[in-house]
Design an enzyme around this catalytic site. Structure first.
Site, PDB file in Angstrom:
ATOM      1  N   LYS A  52       0.843  -1.204   0.000  1.00 54.11           N
ATOM      2  CA  LYS A  52       0.000   0.000   0.000  1.00 54.11           C
ATOM      3  C   LYS A  52       0.875   1.250   0.000  1.00 54.11           C
ATOM      4  O   LYS A  52       0.596   2.228  -0.681  1.00 54.11           O
ATOM      5  CB  LYS A  52      -0.936  -0.014   1.220  1.00 54.11           C
ATOM      6  CG  LYS A  52      -2.040  -1.063   1.091  1.00 54.11           C
ATOM      7  CD  LYS A  52      -2.783  -1.305   2.394  1.00 54.11           C
ATOM      8  CE  LYS A  52      -3.734  -2.488   2.265  1.00 54.11           C
ATOM      9  NZ  LYS A  52      -4.360  -2.876   3.538  1.00 54.11           N
ATOM     10  N   GLN A  96      -4.613  -1.781   9.823  1.00 54.26           N
ATOM     11  CA  GLN A  96      -4.349  -3.076   9.196  1.00 54.26           C
ATOM     12  C   GLN A  96      -4.828  -4.199  10.122  1.00 54.26           C
ATOM     13  O   GLN A  96      -4.410  -4.294  11.263  1.00 54.26           O
ATOM     14  CB  GLN A  96      -2.840  -3.202   8.892  1.00 54.26           C
ATOM     15  CG  GLN A  96      -2.458  -4.437   8.117  1.00 54.26           C
ATOM     16  CD  GLN A  96      -3.070  -4.476   6.708  1.00 54.26           C
ATOM     17  OE1 GLN A  96      -3.142  -3.466   6.020  1.00 54.26           O
ATOM     18  NE2 GLN A  96      -3.543  -5.638   6.296  1.00 54.26           N
ATOM     19  N   ASP A 119     -11.328   2.691   4.383  1.00 56.09           N
ATOM     20  CA  ASP A 119     -11.566   1.244   4.273  1.00 56.09           C
ATOM     21  C   ASP A 119     -13.065   0.926   4.328  1.00 56.09           C
ATOM     22  O   ASP A 119     -13.472  -0.205   4.071  1.00 56.09           O
ATOM     23  CB  ASP A 119     -10.869   0.517   5.440  1.00 56.09           C
ATOM     24  CG  ASP A 119      -9.626  -0.230   4.975  1.00 56.09           C
ATOM     25  OD1 ASP A 119      -9.494  -0.464   3.755  1.00 56.09           O
ATOM     26  OD2 ASP A 119      -8.802  -0.592   5.832  1.00 56.09           O
TER      27      ASP A 119
END
Ligand code: NAD
Length: 282
Positions: A52, A96, A119
Site C-alpha cells: 500500500k 491493518q 476502508d
C-alpha cells in the site's frame, strides 16, 4: 472464457489517481495523505502495508505508517487514531487487520472518523452502504464492482452467490450486489449444502481463504467467477479459493490469482483516499 484482468485495470486507475493528485496540488497546494496503523509482526500484514505504501508513493500521496509492537495497549492505539482524526494532512486512516487478541478491534474501527474511513469499515459507512447511500465502501468488494463495470457486466437480475460472510469482504460484497439489483445468496462455514447454492449462481464470488474450495462440479456452465481468496501454497505460490485450471473451462469470465481482485483493492484504496482529500478541500 475471458480473464478479468485486475492488474491492467488497477494500473489504469492508479494513473488516473496520479493525475488527480497533480491537479489537486496545483489547485490547492494540498497532497492527499494516508495514515496506516500496523500492530505486531504478522508477515502478511507487513507485506500488505508495504504494498500500500509503495502504491501511495507511486501516485504522489503523503503516507505515514504507525508501527506498534504486538503488546501495545488499547489506549495507545486510540490516542494515535484520535491524533490522525485531527491531523489536517491526513485524509484516510487505515487500521491493518487482524489486530492482536488483547485489542478491541470494533472499538478502534468506530473511533476512526467516518469521513477519513477509507476502508469503509465504520458502522456509519456500513449503514450508508446497506441503505444505498453514498459513503466509503470497503476496497475489495468495491474493486470487484469496478472490474465488472469495466467489462460491461451488469449483475441486474442475476443469481449471485457470495461465499464468505466477513465484515470486510462477503457482507459488503453482498450489499453492493443487492444494490445493483442482483438476487443474492450468502454462504458461510455453516451453510449446509454449499454446492446447491454455488451451482445456481450466474455469478459466483468467493472470499474464504481455502485452497480449491470451489471445484468444477460446483459451478454452473457459463458462470462468472470472482476469486477473492488469497492463499499461499506449500511451495510458496499465491492461489485463490477456486480451482482455476478446471473451473476456467466452464466459466464465461474468471479472475486470476494473482492479478485479479488483489490489485483492484489497492486501486480502490487510492481512489477512496483521493476522493476524501477532494471532499475535504471542497
Ligand atoms: P474471514 O476469515 O474473516 O472470513 C472467512 C469467511 O469464510 C467466513 O464468513 C466463514 O464463515 C467462511 N468460510 C470459512 N470456511 C468456509 C467453508 N469451508 N465453506 C464456506 N464458507 C467458509 O476472512 P476474510 O478476511 O473475509 O478473507 C477471506 C479471504 O479473502 C482470504 O483468503 C483473504 O486473504 C482474502 N482477501 C483478499 C483480499 C483481496 O484484496 N483480494 C482482501 C481481503 C481478503
Amino acid at each position: 472464457m475471458q480473464i478479468l484482468d485486475g492488474k491492467a485495470l488497477s494500473s489504469k486507475i492508479q494513473e488516473e489517481v496520479a493525475l488527480e493528485v497533480t491537479e489537486l496540488r496545483k489547485k490547492t497546494g494540498r497532497t492527499p495523505g494516508l495514515a496506516v496503523i500496523l500492530v505486531g509482526n504478522d508477515p502478511a500484514s507487513h507485506a500488505y502495508v508495504a504494498m500500500k505504501k509503495k502504491a501511495c508513493d507511486k501516485v504522489g500521496f503523503y503516507s505515514v505508517t504507525h508501527e506498534m509492537p504486538a503488546d501495545i495497549s488499547q489506549d495507545a492505539i486510540e490516542k494515535t487514531i484520535e491524533m490522525m482524526n485531527l491531523n489536517p494532512n491526513i485524509d484516510g486512516i487505515l487500521i491493518q487487520l487482524p489486530l492482536p487478541e488483547q485489542i478491541d478491534t470494533t472499538k478502534l474501527l468506530e473511533l476512526v472518523s467516518p469521513h477519513k474511513d477509507v476502508d469503509g469499515f465504520h458502522p456509519f459507512n456500513v449503514g450508508r452502504l446497506t441503505t444505498g447511500l453514498e459513503g466509503f465502501v470497503p476496497c475489495t468488494p468495491l474493486g470487484v464492482m469496478e472490474l465488472l463495470e469495466a467489462y460491461k457486466i451488469d449483475v441486474k437480475g442475476m443469481n449471485a452467490c457470495v461465499v464468505g460472510a466477513s465484515n470486510i469482504v462477503g457482507k459488503p460484497m453482498a450489499s453492493l450486489l443487492l444494490n445493483a439489483n442482483a438476487t443474492v445468496d450468502i454462504c458461510h462455514i455453516f451453510t449446509k449444502d454449499l454446492k446447491a447454492h454455488t451451482r445456481n449462481a450466474d455469478i459466483l464470488l468467493v472470499g474464504v481463504g481455502v485452497i480449491n474450495l470451489i471445484t468444477e462440479d460446483m459451478v454452473k456452465e457459463g458462470a462468472i467467477i470472482i476469486d477473492i481468496g488469497i492463499n499461499r501454497t506449500e511451495d510458496g505460490r499465491l492461489v485463490g479459493d477456486v480451482d482455476f485450471e478446471k473451473v476456467s473451462e466452464k466459466a464465461s469470465y474468471i479472475t486470476p490469482v494473482p492479478g485479479g481482485v488483489g490489485p483492484m483493492t489497492i486501486a480502490m484504496l487510492l481512489r477512496n483516499t483521493v476522493e476524501s482529500a477532494k471532499k475535504r478541500q471542497g
